[in-house]
Scaffold this active site. Structure first.
Site, short mmCIF file in Angstrom:
data_model
loop_
_atom_site.label_atom_id
_atom_site.label_comp_id
_atom_site.label_asym_id
_atom_site.label_seq_id
_atom_site.Cartn_x
_atom_site.Cartn_y
_atom_site.Cartn_z
CG ASN A 135 -1.84 1.10 1.39
OD1 ASN A 135 -2.38 1.31 2.47
ND2 ASN A 135 -2.10 1.86 0.33
CD GLU B 53 -7.18 2.17 1.62
OE1 GLU B 53 -6.74 3.10 2.31
OE2 GLU B 53 -6.47 1.22 1.22
CG HIS C 138 -12.87 -0.20 7.99
ND1 HIS C 138 -12.12 -0.64 6.93
CD2 HIS C 138 -12.17 0.81 8.56
CE1 HIS C 138 -11.01 0.06 6.86
NE2 HIS C 138 -11.01 0.96 7.83
CB CYS D 114 -3.86 5.85 6.08
SG CYS D 114 -3.07 4.65 4.97
CB CYS E 286 -6.62 -1.71 4.02
SG CYS E 286 -7.56 -0.40 4.84
N GLY F 239 -8.27 -1.47 7.86
CA GLY F 239 -9.15 -2.58 7.52
C GLY F 239 -8.81 -3.83 8.32
#
Length: 269
Positions: free
Chosen positions: A13, A200, A151, A74, A209, A212
């Site tokens: 990522n 995402e 989420h 993030c 993620c 996540g």
């Protein structure tokens, strides 16, 4: 105006990091963020990260997704920023203040406390977020968690068979989620291990993620499906997620600096 950047990633990522803690930069708009993130005509990244001074923490981190939208949190970028900073620090984010600490070739991030109330996700109307009475095609009865950003989590027999590139954007944009949502599909391997793929919000399918992984692990723990510390395997690699007795989530995993460079600001403004 010539500006330095650092290209980093957490499990694939990837981020372009701009450090404005000592030298102020012009205001960043959605068009600028999209131009930098473009993989053909820009530098290319999932998120553009801006570091700034903070009045409430050691510094502030702002996050712009590849579609130009600014988001609250993030997890993978938090580990990358910890590695870049080089020591333990508190970081102001749109989702609240977090704590980061470098650990070898990665970092541990104290994400904070999860939120489960429907209006904290947020959802458009009230419901039980541990087992939501909604569904989209083959995905149904998810849970929802806010870990600094929203989420929704679906448990499935095999995450690799879910057409997340099709269902992800449909669910992300559903009116049930007034601020859109990150979409997680997970398979419980055993009480210590979860496999996960994530669509995402604002970035699409990513190799990893961090938030996540945190949201999925906590939802599985809340349902009693796994222990309070688990390994979450994403396409880019593994993260360790622990939900402590103090109700705080701690994520540990790798981060990498890929290279450094510079660009002319006006080329992307």
């Amino acid at each position: 105006m010539r500006v330095d950047f650092i290209k980093m990633h957490g499990l694939g990522n990837d981020f372009v990091v701009l450090d404005a803690r000592a030298r102020a930069l012009p205001a960043i708009g959605s068009g600028f963020a999209r131009a930098i993130a473009d993989r053909k005509t820009g530098i290319g990244c999932d998120q553009l990260i801006l570091l700034e001074p903070s009045e409430v923490a050691d510094f502030r981190m702002r996050i712009f997704n590849a579609d130009g939208g600014e988001v609250e949190a993030c997890g993978n970028a938090s580990r990358a920023v910890a590695l870049l900073h080089g020591s333990a620090a508190t970081v102001e984010t749109g989702g609240g203040t977090i704590a980061v600490e470098p650990q070898g070739k990665g970092a541990t991030v104290d994400i904070g406390e999860p939120r489960f109330d429907w209006d904290a996700i947020p959802l458009a109307y009230g419901m039980d977020t541990s087992l939501m009475p909604v569904g989209w095609d083959r995905l149904d009865r998810p849970g929802a968690v806010n870990v600094g950003n929203p989420h929704v989590i679906f448990f499935v027999d095999d995450t690799d068979t879910v057409p997340l590139d099709v269902l992800g954007p449909e669910i992300e944009q559903d009116p049930l989620f007034p601020e859109r949502v990150n979409v997680n599909v997970a398979t419980i391997e055993d009480r210590h291990h979860i496999r996960l793929r994530v669509w995402e919000r604002g970035a699409g399918l990513t190799r990893a993620c961090g938030t996540g992984a945190c949201a999925t692990a906590v939802h599985a723990m809340r349902r009693g499906l796994v222990d309070r510390e688990v390994t979450v395997t994403l396409p880019g690699g593994d993260l360790t997620i622990a939900w402590g007795d103090d109700n705080r989530i701690r994520m540990t995993g790798p981060a990498t600096e890929a290279y450094r460079g510079s660009f002319e600001w006006d080329d992307f403004a």
